[in-house]
Design an enzyme around this catalytic site. Structure first.
Site, short mmCIF file in Angstrom:
data_model
loop_
_atom_site.label_atom_id
_atom_site.label_comp_id
_atom_site.label_asym_id
_atom_site.label_seq_id
_atom_site.Cartn_x
_atom_site.Cartn_y
_atom_site.Cartn_z
N ASP A 1 -2.94 6.35 5.19
CA ASP A 1 -4.17 5.73 5.69
C ASP A 1 -4.81 6.56 6.81
O ASP A 1 -4.22 7.52 7.30
CB ASP A 1 -3.89 4.30 6.19
CG ASP A 1 -2.60 4.18 7.00
OD1 ASP A 1 -2.13 5.21 7.52
OD2 ASP A 1 -2.05 3.07 7.10
N HIS B 1 2.01 -6.10 7.30
CA HIS B 1 1.19 -5.12 6.57
C HIS B 1 1.99 -3.84 6.30
O HIS B 1 2.85 -3.46 7.09
CB HIS B 1 -0.15 -4.83 7.27
CG HIS B 1 -0.12 -4.02 8.51
ND1 HIS B 1 -0.87 -4.34 9.62
CD2 HIS B 1 0.55 -2.89 8.85
CE1 HIS B 1 -0.66 -3.43 10.56
NE2 HIS B 1 0.21 -2.55 10.12
N GLU C 1 -3.54 -5.64 4.96
CA GLU C 1 -3.32 -6.75 5.87
C GLU C 1 -2.97 -8.03 5.12
O GLU C 1 -3.39 -8.23 3.97
CB GLU C 1 -4.60 -7.00 6.68
CG GLU C 1 -5.01 -5.83 7.57
CD GLU C 1 -4.19 -5.74 8.86
OE1 GLU C 1 -3.00 -6.09 8.87
OE2 GLU C 1 -4.78 -5.31 9.87
N ASN D 1 2.41 -8.46 11.12
CA ASN D 1 2.02 -9.46 10.10
C ASN D 1 2.49 -9.06 8.71
O ASN D 1 2.05 -9.62 7.72
CB ASN D 1 0.49 -9.64 10.11
CG ASN D 1 -0.25 -8.35 9.77
OD1 ASN D 1 0.36 -7.30 9.53
ND2 ASN D 1 -1.57 -8.41 9.75
C1 F6R Z 1 0.65 3.72 9.63
C2 F6R Z 1 0.67 2.49 8.85
C3 F6R Z 1 1.01 1.17 9.45
C4 F6R Z 1 2.15 1.22 10.47
C5 F6R Z 1 2.38 -0.16 11.07
C6 F6R Z 1 3.50 -0.14 12.10
O1 F6R Z 1 0.29 4.82 8.84
O2 F6R Z 1 0.37 2.54 7.71
O3 F6R Z 1 1.36 0.27 8.42
O4 F6R Z 1 3.31 1.68 9.83
O5 F6R Z 1 1.21 -0.62 11.65
O6 F6R Z 1 3.10 0.60 13.20
P1 F6R Z 1 4.11 0.97 14.37
O7 F6R Z 1 5.10 1.92 13.78
O8 F6R Z 1 3.26 1.65 15.41
O9 F6R Z 1 4.72 -0.31 14.81
#
Ligand code: F6R
Length: 245
Positions: free
Chosen positions: A67, A137, A142, A135
């Site tokens: 992403d 994701h 989401e 959540n």
């Molecule tokens: C990042 C991504 C997100 C993160 C998630 C957790 O490329 O796709 O799904 O893996 O938001 O983020 P952290 O590791 O910062 O808790």
């Protein structure tokens, strides 16, 4: 689903790095699906150390990232292209032209199609590394009433914006939209490795590991449909989530 419970987050990252290196040793031209965020940083540091020590080479490896924020170009220090360059690619022997981070600029519909092509051309990723949002994701898919299979533009939720604000000067600076692989692009990988730590992830991990339900309200639960998904959590998170081996 394979579940590995480690003593510490540090150990979790070591295990994840080992799985990534095993994939590259088995196939030096492996395609890797990569993630950003806080969770993978120690994993990337281990890959860098091992590459500098001559234990592993990424010279022929190809990568595709999950992403990117909309509206940030790759020279913006908050962009995921900048993150990948500075936290991994610039420090290992990878050919940067073999690395791909989605673009959140310009013709977004065309960019979405390009991501799905990159995931599948010349073979799908051997391994997709994932973090997980509070959540549930994965990528930026989401929690919602419906999810998308293909790469698309996602409106980030308040909870995700709040969680990601720690990387920005002020919460208002966090982009509100992102381009993200959809569920089928993520599940296309031959193997998936999800690493999680921290009590904030407990509810999401409970939904992922403690029942056999699949729900769009916790997108990570779709990993239950994958034949080779591994979830690595530390003992503290396992306890917080109520997960028992
Ligand atoms: C990042 C991504 C997100 C993160 C998630 C957790 O490329 O796709 O799904 O893996 O938001 O983020 P952290 O590791 O910062 O808790």
């Amino acid at each position: 689903m394979n579940v590995i419970v480690t003593k510490s987050y540090e150990d979790s990252c070591q295990r994840a790095a080992e799985l990534i290196e095993a994939a590259v040793l088995a196939n030096p031209q492996a395609k890797l699906g990569l993630a950003t965020g806080g969770t993978p940083l120690p994993i990337y540091r281990r890959l860098i150390e091992d590459c500098k020590a001559g234990k592993i080479s990424f010279a022929k490896v190809r990568t595709v990232n999950l992403d990117e924020y909309c509206g940030l170009n790759g020279s913006n220090t908050q962009s995921y292209r900048w993150f990948m360059d500075h936290n991994l690619f610039n420090e290992i022997d990878i050919d940067k032209t073999n690395t791909y981070v989605p673009s959140g600029l310009g013709d977004l519909a065309a960019n979405c199609r390009e991501v799905d092509k990159k995931v599948r051309e010349n073979g799908v990723p051997e391994l997709q590394l994932l973090g997980i949002g509070n959540n549930g994701h994965i990528g930026f898919n989401e929690a919602a009433d419906l999810l998308h299979t293909e790469t698309h533009i996602e409106q980030l939720t308040e909870s995700t914006i709040a969680a990601n604000a720690r990387f920005f000067d002020k919460p208002e600076a966090v982009p509100t939209q992102a381009i993200t692989m959809g569920l089928s692009s993520i599940l296309a990988a031959k193997s998936i490795v999800l690493v999680a730590t921290g009590a904030a992830k407990a509810a999401a991990i409970r939904g992922l590991l403690c029942n056999d339900e699949v729900t769009t309200q916790n997108p990570s639960t779709f990993l239950k449909l994958h034949p080779n998904a591994t979830v690595i959590i530390d003992a503290a998170l396992a306890t917080a989530a109520g997960y028992e081996n």
